[in-house]
Design a protein around this motif. Structure first.
Motif, mmCIF file in Angstrom:
data_model
loop_
_atom_site.group_PDB
_atom_site.id
_atom_site.type_symbol
_atom_site.label_atom_id
_atom_site.label_comp_id
_atom_site.label_asym_id
_atom_site.label_seq_id
_atom_site.Cartn_x
_atom_site.Cartn_y
_atom_site.Cartn_z
ATOM 1 N N MET A 106 -19.979 54.416 26.747
ATOM 2 C CA MET A 106 -19.262 55.634 26.360
ATOM 3 C C MET A 106 -20.241 56.614 25.705
ATOM 4 S SD MET A 106 -16.176 56.124 23.567
ATOM 5 C CE MET A 106 -15.036 55.074 24.466
ATOM 6 N N ALA A 107 -20.228 57.856 26.154
ATOM 7 C CA ALA A 107 -21.114 58.873 25.605
ATOM 8 C C ALA A 107 -20.756 59.155 24.150
ATOM 9 C CB ALA A 107 -21.010 60.151 26.426
ATOM 10 N N GLN A 108 -21.775 59.576 23.349
ATOM 11 C CA GLN A 108 -21.546 59.772 21.927
ATOM 12 C C GLN A 108 -20.467 60.812 21.656
ATOM 13 O OE1 GLN A 108 -24.424 61.829 19.346
ATOM 14 N NE2 GLN A 108 -24.359 60.042 17.986
ATOM 15 N N ARG A 109 -20.433 61.890 22.435
ATOM 16 C CA ARG A 109 -19.453 62.943 22.152
ATOM 17 C C ARG A 109 -18.023 62.418 22.260
ATOM 18 N NH1 ARG A 109 -21.396 64.212 27.245
ATOM 19 N NH2 ARG A 109 -19.836 64.508 28.915
ATOM 20 N N PHE A 110 -17.793 61.456 23.162
ATOM 21 C CA PHE A 110 -16.458 60.873 23.280
ATOM 22 C C PHE A 110 -16.183 59.917 22.121
ATOM 23 C CE2 PHE A 110 -17.497 61.687 27.882
ATOM 24 C CZ PHE A 110 -16.628 62.763 28.021
ATOM 25 N N ARG A 111 -17.223 59.164 21.712
ATOM 26 C CA ARG A 111 -17.050 58.272 20.560
ATOM 27 C C ARG A 111 -16.717 59.071 19.308
ATOM 28 N NH1 ARG A 111 -21.875 55.975 22.226
ATOM 29 N NH2 ARG A 111 -22.903 56.744 20.319
ATOM 30 N N LEU A 112 -17.396 60.210 19.132
ATOM 31 C CA LEU A 112 -17.146 61.019 17.944
ATOM 32 C C LEU A 112 -15.711 61.512 17.910
ATOM 33 C CD1 LEU A 112 -20.433 63.137 17.657
ATOM 34 C CD2 LEU A 112 -19.905 60.900 16.679
ATOM 35 N N ASP A 113 -15.194 61.923 19.073
ATOM 36 C CA ASP A 113 -13.797 62.352 19.132
ATOM 37 C C ASP A 113 -12.866 61.199 18.792
ATOM 38 O OD1 ASP A 113 -14.533 64.902 19.851
ATOM 39 O OD2 ASP A 113 -14.228 64.595 22.003
ATOM 40 N N ASP A 114 -13.165 59.996 19.321
ATOM 41 C CA ASP A 114 -12.327 58.826 19.037
ATOM 42 C C ASP A 114 -12.391 58.459 17.554
ATOM 43 O OD1 ASP A 114 -11.537 58.653 21.653
ATOM 44 O OD2 ASP A 114 -12.941 57.038 22.190
ATOM 45 N N LEU A 115 -13.570 58.541 16.965
ATOM 46 C CA LEU A 115 -13.706 58.212 15.551
ATOM 47 C C LEU A 115 -12.928 59.193 14.680
ATOM 48 C CD1 LEU A 115 -17.493 57.271 15.482
ATOM 49 C CD2 LEU A 115 -15.580 55.708 15.070
ATOM 50 N N MET A 116 -12.969 60.465 15.023
ATOM 51 C CA MET A 116 -12.205 61.450 14.259
ATOM 52 C C MET A 116 -10.706 61.201 14.385
ATOM 53 S SD MET A 116 -14.193 63.273 12.500
ATOM 54 C CE MET A 116 -12.832 64.287 11.900
ATOM 55 N N GLN A 117 -10.263 60.801 15.589
ATOM 56 C CA GLN A 117 -8.852 60.484 15.774
ATOM 57 C C GLN A 117 -8.455 59.288 14.921
ATOM 58 O OE1 GLN A 117 -6.746 62.358 17.379
ATOM 59 N NE2 GLN A 117 -4.984 61.018 16.997
ATOM 60 N N MET A 118 -9.313 58.257 14.863
ATOM 61 C CA MET A 118 -9.048 57.094 13.994
ATOM 62 C C MET A 118 -8.921 57.526 12.533
ATOM 63 S SD MET A 118 -11.637 54.125 15.314
ATOM 64 C CE MET A 118 -11.859 53.806 17.081
ATOM 65 N N ALA A 119 -9.844 58.378 12.092
ATOM 66 C CA ALA A 119 -9.823 58.824 10.704
ATOM 67 C C ALA A 119 -8.543 59.584 10.375
ATOM 68 C CB ALA A 119 -11.044 59.698 10.415
ATOM 69 N N ARG A 120 -8.105 60.448 11.308
ATOM 70 C CA ARG A 120 -6.886 61.211 11.059
ATOM 71 C C ARG A 120 -5.651 60.324 11.040
ATOM 72 N NH1 ARG A 120 -9.813 65.252 14.087
ATOM 73 N NH2 ARG A 120 -9.163 64.310 16.047
ATOM 74 N N GLU A 121 -5.627 59.306 11.889
ATOM 75 C CA GLU A 121 -4.455 58.442 11.987
ATOM 76 C C GLU A 121 -4.412 57.380 10.901
ATOM 77 O OE1 GLU A 121 -4.579 56.830 15.903
ATOM 78 O OE2 GLU A 121 -3.891 58.687 16.874
ATOM 79 N N GLU A 122 -5.593 56.885 10.454
ATOM 80 C CA GLU A 122 -5.635 55.731 9.562
ATOM 81 C C GLU A 122 -6.198 56.029 8.185
ATOM 82 O OE1 GLU A 122 -7.688 52.653 11.734
ATOM 83 O OE2 GLU A 122 -6.659 53.201 13.596
ATOM 84 N N GLY A 123 -6.717 57.248 7.987
ATOM 85 C CA GLY A 123 -7.216 57.620 6.678
ATOM 86 C C GLY A 123 -8.668 57.264 6.440
ATOM 87 N N ARG A 124 -9.182 56.219 7.085
ATOM 88 C CA ARG A 124 -10.578 55.838 6.944
ATOM 89 C C ARG A 124 -11.025 55.063 8.167
ATOM 90 N NH1 ARG A 124 -12.383 51.754 2.512
ATOM 91 N NH2 ARG A 124 -14.160 51.720 3.920
ATOM 92 N N ILE A 125 -12.332 54.929 8.317
ATOM 93 C CA ILE A 125 -12.919 54.165 9.420
ATOM 94 C C ILE A 125 -13.720 53.022 8.837
ATOM 95 C CG2 ILE A 125 -14.614 54.217 11.296
ATOM 96 C CD1 ILE A 125 -13.922 57.213 11.605
ATOM 97 N N VAL A 126 -13.444 51.813 9.305
ATOM 98 C CA VAL A 126 -14.252 50.646 8.963
ATOM 99 C C VAL A 126 -15.218 50.427 10.122
ATOM 100 C CG1 VAL A 126 -14.250 48.179 8.454
ATOM 101 C CG2 VAL A 126 -12.395 49.650 7.598
ATOM 102 N N ALA A 127 -16.525 50.456 9.835
ATOM 103 C CA ALA A 127 -17.531 50.456 10.893
ATOM 104 C C ALA A 127 -17.396 49.253 11.825
ATOM 105 C CB ALA A 127 -18.934 50.505 10.273
ATOM 106 N N GLU A 128 -17.222 48.069 11.275
ATOM 107 C CA GLU A 128 -17.137 46.873 12.121
ATOM 108 C C GLU A 128 -15.907 46.919 13.021
ATOM 109 O OE1 GLU A 128 -17.397 43.367 9.745
ATOM 110 O OE2 GLU A 128 -19.513 43.690 9.222
ATOM 111 N N ASP A 129 -14.793 47.378 12.478
ATOM 112 C CA ASP A 129 -13.563 47.470 13.272
ATOM 113 C C ASP A 129 -13.726 48.513 14.378
ATOM 114 O OD1 ASP A 129 -10.688 47.116 13.828
ATOM 115 O OD2 ASP A 129 -10.522 49.152 13.033
ATOM 116 N N ALA A 130 -14.315 49.666 14.042
ATOM 117 C CA ALA A 130 -14.502 50.715 15.041
ATOM 118 C C ALA A 130 -15.445 50.256 16.142
ATOM 119 C CB ALA A 130 -15.039 51.975 14.369
ATOM 120 N N ALA A 131 -16.482 49.503 15.792
ATOM 121 C CA ALA A 131 -17.422 48.997 16.799
ATOM 122 C C ALA A 131 -16.719 48.085 17.791
ATOM 123 C CB ALA A 131 -18.574 48.263 16.115
ATOM 124 N N ALA A 132 -15.853 47.204 17.275
ATOM 125 C CA ALA A 132 -15.121 46.288 18.153
ATOM 126 C C ALA A 132 -14.169 47.054 19.062
ATOM 127 C CB ALA A 132 -14.364 45.259 17.315
#
Length: 267
Positions: free
Chosen positions: A1-27
């Motif tokens: 997955m290209a970085q620009r798509f990962r960044l969008d997904d990470l921002m969506q996780m942050a908005r929905e869950e309040g925070r990002i846990v690196a290990e969980d996001a990697a999985a």
């Protein structure tokens, strides 16, 4: 997955869950933890996220980052700031210390000081200083804020008003470009403002991340501070203002501890 798509997904996780846990996001995204950490760093550099221990959160605006997360932010930098601040406080001093993870670091740096009195509305500061037998501790009673051990409100104000301090050690949640010191809880701000009227010298402790944040309640201005202990040089415009205000800026880690670094303004 290209970085620009990962960044969008990470921002969506942050908005929905309040925070990002690196290990969980990697999985979830099927990449390594190191890749996620690089992505989070990029998002933090652009101001879209704030790095915390183990991941990232949305930048604060009207709500503060959780206390446990703040404790994990820039711990080495806070320790250096605290050491420089404590070096400026002599034995036999009366000190006020407010709420915050950086003031807690200063408390740890004061454990070797002799014959000091500390008044605080921070239960964590009081618990740290119990280990110093040469420190008399006064806890400014008030409404307990369970999230961080802070004591706030009118009762805390009245207790602080009974003292005249040699030093007030103040932390804040954000520093505006114009030099205003900001926080989130107006009752907490009130206690700090009371302490500022009851001290001979005011010491601000705040790391560089505070310049990238915002908060709605004003404590004071850097113009009201005698010494500002931080971990990185100030922006040129604000550094110039500090020179005009005669606010001494001490950059911890820039040469010998406790000495001004680049961008410092000295009295």
């Amino acid at each position: 997955m290209a970085q620009r798509f990962r960044l969008d997904d990470l921002m969506q996780m942050a908005r929905e869950e309040g925070r990002i846990v690196a290990e969980d996001a990697a999985a979830r995204l099927g990449v390594t933890v190191q890749t996620i950490r690089r992505d989070l760093l990029k998002l933090a550099e652009t101001g879209r996220l704030t790095r915390v221990h183990g991941g990232a959160v949305l930048p604060s605006g009207t709500a503060n980052i959780g206390y446990d997360d703040r404790r994990g932010l820039l711990s080495a930098e806070k320790a250096a700031i605290a050491a420089a601040c404590a070096a400026a406080i002599p034995d036999n001093a009366a000190i006020f210390m407010n709420i915050g993870t950086t003031t807690e670091a200063v408390a740890r740096a004061l454990l070797g000081h002799k014959n000091i009195l500390v008044v605080t509305n921070n239960m964590n500061v009081a618990n740290i200083l119990v280990a110093n037998p040469d420190c008399e501790i006064v806890v400014a009673g008030g409404q307990l804020r369970r999230t961080d051990g802070g004591l706030v409100g009118a009762l805390a104000n009245r207790i602080v008003e009974q003292f005249k301090f040699d030093f007030a050690v103040i932390g804040c949640s954000a520093i505006d470009a114009d030099g205003d010191l900001l926080d989130f809880d107006i009752m907490e701000v009130g206690v700090s403002q009371t302490a500022l009227t009851r001290t001979r010298k005011t010491l601000l402790v705040a790391d560089h991340s505070k310049f990238a944040r915002s908060a709605p309640a004003r404590i004071a201005s850097l113009a009201d501070i005698d010494s500002f202990f931080t971990d990185a040089p100030l922006a040129p415009a604000l550094s110039a203002k500090c020179r005009t205000w005669k606010t001494d800026v001490v950059v911890a880690g820039a040469g010998e501890a406790g000495k001004p670094g680049d961008g410092a303004a000295s009295n």
